[in-house]
Design an enzyme around this catalytic site. Structure first.
Site, PDB file in Angstrom:
ATOM      1  N   GLY A  90       0.473  -1.208   2.036  1.00  0.00           N
ATOM      2  CA  GLY A  90       1.500  -2.209   2.291  1.00  0.00           C
ATOM      3  C   GLY A  90       2.499  -1.767   3.340  1.00  0.00           C
ATOM      4  CG  ASP A 122      10.946  -3.199   4.053  1.00  0.00           C
ATOM      5  OD1 ASP A 122      10.061  -2.418   3.628  1.00  0.00           O
ATOM      6  OD2 ASP A 122      12.137  -2.871   4.165  1.00  0.00           O
ATOM      7  CG  ASP A 249      -1.411   3.130  -6.763  1.00  0.00           C
ATOM      8  OD1 ASP A 249      -1.250   3.174  -7.990  1.00  0.00           O
ATOM      9  OD2 ASP A 249      -0.456   3.023  -5.970  1.00  0.00           O
ATOM     10  CG  ASN A 250       0.621   6.926  -6.082  1.00  0.00           C
ATOM     11  OD1 ASN A 250       0.313   6.431  -5.002  1.00  0.00           O
ATOM     12  ND2 ASN A 250       1.711   6.572  -6.738  1.00  0.00           N
TER      13      ASN A 250
HETATM   14  P1  AMP Z   1       3.789   3.623  -3.882  1.00  0.00           P
HETATM   15  O1  AMP Z   1       4.836   3.355  -4.902  1.00  0.00           O
HETATM   16  O2  AMP Z   1       4.327   4.206  -2.609  1.00  0.00           O
HETATM   17  O3  AMP Z   1       2.633   4.390  -4.423  1.00  0.00           O
HETATM   18  O4  AMP Z   1       3.237   2.205  -3.443  1.00  0.00           O
HETATM   19  C1  AMP Z   1       2.610   1.332  -4.327  1.00  0.00           C
HETATM   20  C2  AMP Z   1       2.194   0.077  -3.581  1.00  0.00           C
HETATM   21  O5  AMP Z   1       3.324  -0.598  -3.067  1.00  0.00           O
HETATM   22  C3  AMP Z   1       1.300   0.329  -2.383  1.00  0.00           C
HETATM   23  O6  AMP Z   1       0.412  -0.741  -2.269  1.00  0.00           O
HETATM   24  C4  AMP Z   1       2.270   0.344  -1.244  1.00  0.00           C
HETATM   25  O7  AMP Z   1       1.668   0.048  -0.014  1.00  0.00           O
HETATM   26  C5  AMP Z   1       3.249  -0.720  -1.659  1.00  0.00           C
HETATM   27  N1  AMP Z   1       4.569  -0.507  -1.060  1.00  0.00           N
HETATM   28  C6  AMP Z   1       5.473   0.441  -1.382  1.00  0.00           C
HETATM   29  N2  AMP Z   1       6.572   0.320  -0.629  1.00  0.00           N
HETATM   30  C7  AMP Z   1       6.377  -0.724   0.192  1.00  0.00           C
HETATM   31  C8  AMP Z   1       7.152  -1.381   1.216  1.00  0.00           C
HETATM   32  N3  AMP Z   1       8.364  -0.946   1.551  1.00  0.00           N
HETATM   33  N4  AMP Z   1       6.602  -2.422   1.835  1.00  0.00           N
HETATM   34  C9  AMP Z   1       5.377  -2.878   1.522  1.00  0.00           C
HETATM   35  N5  AMP Z   1       4.615  -2.329   0.569  1.00  0.00           N
HETATM   36  C10 AMP Z   1       5.092  -1.261  -0.086  1.00  0.00           C
HETATM   37 MG    MG Z   2       1.205   5.328  -3.369  1.00  0.00          MG
END
Ligand code: AMP
Ligand code: MG
Length: 490
Positions: A90, A122, A249-250
């Site tokens: 994202g 964003d 996903d992590n």
């Molecule tokens: P994360 O918490 O970084 O592991 O992200 C989990 C999901 O949320 C993933 O699909 C990321 O791409 C999405 N994501 C996290 N932060 C953002 C952001 N600022 N804009 C768009 N997608 C995000």
């Molecule tokens: Mg992640």
């Protein structure tokens, strides 16, 4: 000087439904924060070229490097136990892959703008989380753990809106791949058995090529991932690391640590410790990480079922049999590592001594890192003062533990000096302490001062060496400096 990145892309050759091809969204006024020259050289990239105007434009997503085939990867995942069939990149773009000194590596921009997977986000990253990922991932590498790496970071000249307006930044991540448990879940959840197979074959070729010629390639592949994750999580525990957001996903297929959002290193030991502000149930508490590893691997098993047996019943039997290896594999890695931290050979009684020390540390709120670091000198009473101080001075239970530990040391075939060297190589003096991380982020975010960031990086590059004059970096926080919560800050 022109930027040459020796791209050799394979993910971009996979079927279209694995990703969306797209370029990063340009930013207003990028400025370089840092380039990791050592890593660049390992990847066959001239680090100095990345510091040129053209290099910075590439790192900011304002230019596409020659040979890059930018794309956003599709994946799914369980977040805090709940399944999302579509997550995906994202706010990240895979620029492509290079084959470096240590094998194939992804180069990815994080914070590079919205993608079809952005949902309500964003697509951007704030400076603080970018610096945190830079510092912690490089600290992990210096500590010797499998981890994604930091190639570079730039500011964008734009702001991002979080709880307040913050400076924006883009992180360049290097990983042995970005394949996740959630990538398999993406295809399995759609009933796309062909997609699961293509992905598994790709993952085998990339990470576990020996599985390809095994009697049961997919079972062997699954077992390899189980082993990699079990050993990784054992090593997290050895250094007091709390990942904080062990969603599927992590969870990588490679066994590298990925995603440093709300992660933290423990100061005083408590196996129930949680620092992430979003982990209300303690799902990802320090001591629960091995259980979650098993849970995540069970989700991988479910995604692989169509490959594990000719019918569901047989596949489930195969999956269960493979998963049985997880607990012993984790336990052996964890216990043997604890014994090494104590200067002892692996074995049941030595392991019990290690667990007894952890219990004592919990009772005395002793600093995890410094307790282990001080053991090398506490082999004799003459050197035990620093250890004793961590337990608040006189302690009959510590005396008793020390006496029994010294008896065990006497039974070792090693000399005290050999053990001292070995223990100091297992027990770091310097970890990325949360309170220092917060100071580093505040200086950069509030005053554009990156000097504390550079100094912190320097200290953390040699975590196992004493660094005279830099003792402050090894110390736990003063009560008023304590960080009680860490924020994902996405
Ligand atoms: P994360 O918490 O970084 O592991 O992200 C989990 C999901 O949320 C993933 O699909 C990321 O791409 C999405 N994501 C996290 N932060 C953002 C952001 N600022 N804009 C768009 N997608 C995000
Ligand atoms: Mg992640």
């Amino acid at each position: 000087m022109s930027v040459q990145i020796p791209f050799d892309n394979t993910y971009a050759r996979l079927p279209d439904r694995f990703f969306t091809r797209m370029t990063p969204e340009p930013v207003a006024a990028p400025e370089l924060i840092r380039v990791n020259h050592t890593l660049a050289a390992e990847l066959g990239i001239d680090g100095a070229s990345l510091e040129s105007a053209e290099g910075i434009a590439i790192l900011a997503g304002n230019a596409v490097a020659e040979g890059s085939e930018p794309l956003a990867q599709a994946y799914a995942g369980h977040q805090f136990g709940g399944f999302s069939p579509q997550l995906g990149d994202g706010r990240a773009i895979l620029l492509g892959e290079v084959v470096g000194q240590y094998g194939r590596r992804d180069i990815q921009l994080k914070g590079s703008g919205p993608t079809p997977f952005s949902r309500r986000g964003d697509g951007r990253a704030a400076l603080g989380p970018v610096l945190r990922e830079y510092v912690v991932s490089e600290a992990m590498a210096a500590l010797g753990l499998p981890t994604t790496r930091a190639l570079a970071a730039v500011t964008t000249g734009e702001t991002v809106r979080r709880e307040r307006l913050l400076p924006g930044a883009i992180f360049t991540r290097v990983a042995s791949s970005h394949l996740r448990v959630g990538t398999f879940q993406f295809f399995a959840a759609r009933g796309d058995t062909e997609g699961v197979k293509i992905l598994a074959d790709y993952a085998i070729a990339r990470h576990y090529p020996e599985a390809a010629t095994a009697e049961k390639p997919y079972r062997t592949f699954f077992e390899s991932v189980i082993r990699a994750q079990a050993e990784l999580i054992a090593r997290w525990l050895h250094i007091g690391f709390i990942h904080g957001v062990m969603n599927t996903d992590n969870t990588t297929i490679s066994g590298e640590t990925i995603d440093f959002g709300p992660c933290a290193f423990m100061d005083d030991y408590d196996s129930r410790r949680v620092l992430s502000s979003i982990d209300h149930q303690g799902r990802y508490a320090y001591g629960n990480q091995p259980n979650i590893g098993f849970w995540n691997l069970t989700r991988l098993a479910e995604s692989l079922l169509t490959l594990l047996g000719e019918n569901e019943e047989k596949a489930v039997d195969e999956a269960k049999a493979a998963l049985e290896a997880y607990v012993p594999c984790f336990q052996t890695a964890y216990d043997d590592g604890l014994c090494r931290k104590l200067g002892l050979s692996p074995g049941e009684e030595n392991t019990a001594a290690a667990h007894a020390l952890l219990t004592l540390m919990g009772e005395h709120a002793a600093d995890f890192t410094l307790t282990f670091r001080s053991l090398a000198d506490a082999q004799t009473p003459a050197g035990e003062a620093p250890l004793r101080a961590l337990f608040g001075g006189a302690s009959a239970s510590l005396d008793e533990w020390l006496a029994r530990w010294r008896q065990r040391l006497d039974a070792e075939p090693t000399t005290a000096e050999e053990r001292r060297t070995a223990m100091r190589a297992e027990n770091p003096a310097f970890i990325p302490r949360n309170h220092i991380m917060e100071r580093v982020i505040a200086a950069a975010t509030d005053s554009g001062n990156f000097t504390p960031f550079g100094a912190f990086m320097e200290v953390l590059s040699k975590p196992y060496e004493d660094q005279p004059g830099r003792e402050d970096y090894s110390l736990p926080p003063q009560p008023e400096e304590r960080v009680l919560q860490t924020f994902c800050g996405t």
